[in-house]
Motif scaffolding. Structure first.
Motif, PDB file in Angstrom:
ATOM      1  N   TRP A  86       5.063  -1.324   5.079  1.00 51.42           N
ATOM      2  CA  TRP A  86       4.644  -1.184   6.218  1.00 51.42           C
ATOM      3  C   TRP A  86       5.328  -0.159   7.050  1.00 51.42           C
ATOM      4  O   TRP A  86       4.562   0.730   7.799  1.00 51.42           O
ATOM      5  CB  TRP A  86       4.836  -2.583   7.317  1.00 51.42           C
TER       6      TRP A  86
ATOM      7  N   ARG B  47       3.679   1.719  10.185  1.00 53.64           N
ATOM      8  CA  ARG B  47       3.281   0.511  10.681  1.00 53.64           C
ATOM      9  C   ARG B  47       1.646   0.421  11.148  1.00 53.64           C
ATOM     10  O   ARG B  47       1.408   0.345  12.421  1.00 53.64           O
ATOM     11  CB  ARG B  47       4.049   0.637  12.050  1.00 53.64           C
TER      12      ARG B  47
ATOM     13  N   ARG C 237      -1.205  -5.433   7.339  1.00 56.94           N
ATOM     14  CA  ARG C 237       0.015  -5.917   6.644  1.00 56.94           C
ATOM     15  C   ARG C 237      -0.340  -6.560   5.466  1.00 56.94           C
ATOM     16  O   ARG C 237      -1.005  -7.507   5.297  1.00 56.94           O
ATOM     17  CB  ARG C 237       1.056  -6.646   7.519  1.00 56.94           C
TER      18      ARG C 237
ATOM     19  N   PRO D  84       1.014 -11.816   6.040  1.00 62.87           N
ATOM     20  CA  PRO D  84       0.687 -10.398   5.318  1.00 62.87           C
ATOM     21  C   PRO D  84      -0.508 -10.884   4.271  1.00 62.87           C
ATOM     22  O   PRO D  84      -0.449 -11.746   3.760  1.00 62.87           O
ATOM     23  CB  PRO D  84       1.919  -9.990   4.768  1.00 62.87           C
TER      24      PRO D  84
END
Length: 485
Positions: A163, A168, A172, A208
């Motif tokens: 990530w 970011r 995710r 995620p």
């Protein structure tokens, strides 16, 4: 296809290998220690590590233009590290990376809360242990309720690193291998159990997305493809190139036995942890509490300074150690499930009471304990034709002399290498090839296998199996019914 990199972020350091994407040949490598101390359990709680330390170490390991020309990166990382994030994506507290006595209480709480070991084995293929993320969630809820309430997203170490590398993004991701060790994802169903997150944490949290073994997690702003990533165990298996018919016996202070299998194995007794691998297959694992610690304890008892000396002494004895049998349950044992027992030395006669026979019995006892773990898998239909033996103790002559005949299979001792980093690089090459249309998403790139010694049981097989039977007889007399395959 070009060149790819594999990044392995272990508990203490980051190692990077840059490989030829077609052959797997290592072209260059980098290394950097993590800039923090990571003691096991700080003040009676799981170890705390700021995950930024992993990024700093990564940057140092990649220094000097190491990644120049690299087209794709794969990430392997320590398993069981839990990074709780808030709704804005900031860490709620440092990552929980250890396991300790207090976390064991949380594990026992969770086992009871769901209705016992069988319920957990059925739900997610494993029974909570102190180190697992699901247990850390229960610890967090009980000991840091404010942090638990702020926790909105759950990531593991390789998820967090991927990530970060991608800048970011909103999405995710994780992989089957990493997810299978959490305690809230089932390798059998391929799905999360959000109810178990709630059971442990007290509320739901975002998890995620689990992507496929050859899928890309995304592309960096600079155009680097990042593959799914995986846990260290799965990456090392992939780097070694193990497949159906192969098992890996890892000789640490404790021991572990894992094998590639086409389906998940639910074990009501809780002896098997049902993990997923990095290729779409499964990695059932059986652990023992006593492996190399058995050898170290025996060396100390005999006044020897190292394991090489113990091995030399053991080689002066003969198979069967003149009737001496050591049940190596020095710290209690998990396989078989004898948590409160001690070791046993049987077969003492005047002629067997010599240092070399005790040394030999220690090696045979350790290997027979691991053979018991192998039998748990074989008893569930796992095909084991070849065994990879890992760890520094695998190089000892006494281990190599006894292992093939006691295990009843060909033993492969790979040369020391950064197999987790190599496995991460191989995953990157796979995702790159799939993205370019040159590789099948179901078939990983065929890289060179690990350079290794190959040891066959040969004429020693019958002798080794007699030694094994001697061990089994003593185990059954001492702990009747404790071991059921």
């Amino acid at each position: 296809m070009g060149i790819v990199a594999g990044l392995d972020s272990s508990p203490d350091f980051t190692r990077i290998v840059v490989c030829d994407a077609d052959t797997g040949a290592v072209l260059r490598q980098g290394y950097a220690p993590h800039p923090v101390e990571t003691p096991e359990g700080g003040g009676g709680r799981p170890s705390d590590v700021d995950p930024q330390a992993w990024l700093l170490s990564l940057g140092e390991a990649a220094g000097g233009g190491l990644l120049e020309g690299v087209q794709a990166i794969g990430v392997s990382s320590q398993q069981n590290a839990l990074i709780p994030l808030d709704a804005q994506g900031n860490t709620v507290r440092p990552a929980l990376v250890g396991g300790d006595k207090r976390a064991q209480v949380a594990a026992a709480d969770l086992v009871d809360a769901l209705g016992g070991k069988e319920a957990w084995a059925q739900a997610v293929g494993c029974v909570p242990q102190a180190a697992q993320p699901v247990t850390k969630l229960r610890w967090l809820a009980k000991n840091e309720p404010e942090n638990a309430l702020r926790t909105a997203v759950l990531l593991q170490a390789h998820d967090w690193l991927v990530w970060q590398l991608l800048g970011r993004p909103v999405r995710r991701t994780t992989d089957r291998g990493g997810a299978s060790g959490t305690g809230y994802w089932s390798a059998a169903t391929g799905g999360y159990r959000p109810d178990l997150v709630e059971l442990a944490l007290g509320h739901q949290a975002m998890l995620p997305e689990v992507i496929g073994p050859s899928d890309a997690a995304g592309t960096t702003p600079e155009g680097l493809l990042i593959s799914a990533g995986t846990g260290e165990t799965m990456a090392a298996a992939f780097g070694l190139g193990i497949g159906l018919g192969d098992a890996v016996v890892s000789l640490g202070a404790s021991g572990s036995v894992m094998a590639v299998h086409p389906e998940a194995l639910a074990d009501q007794a809780g002896m098997i942890t049902s993990l997923a691998d990095a290729t779409g297959m499964h990695l059932p694992v059986v652990t023992t509490l006593n492996a190399v610690r058995t050898l170290r304890g025996t060396a100390e008892l005999l006044g020897l300074s190292d394991l090489e000396s113990l091995s030399d002494l053991a080689m002066k004895s003969t198979p069967g150690a003149h009737g001496l049998v050591l049940l190596p349950y020095l710290e209690g044992e998990r396989t078989p499930n004898l948590p409160h027992t001690a070791g046993t030395l049987a077969g003492l006669r005047r002629e067997s009471m010599k240092p070399e026979h005790l040394a030999r019995a220690a090696f045979e006892g350790m290997l027979c304990g691991l053979a018991d773990a192998l039998d748990v898998l074989r008893g569930r239909g796992v095909d084991v034709r070849r065994i990879f033996l890992l760890g520094p103790a695998a190089e000892l002559p006494a281990v190599q002399a006894a292992a093939p005949s006691l295990f009843g299979a060909q033993v492969v001792v790979p040369q020391p290498a950064d197999y987790a980093a190599i496995g991460a690089a191989r995953q990157a090459a796979w995702a790159l090839g799939v993205s370019q249309g040159t590789l099948d998403p179901r078939t990983p790139p065929a890289w060179q296998g690990a350079a290794a010694q190959v040891l066959d049981p040969g004429d020693e097989l019958a002798v080794g199996q007699a030694v094994r039977q001697q061990f089994v007889s003593v185990r059954e007399q001492t702990h009747p019914g404790a071991f059921r395959v």
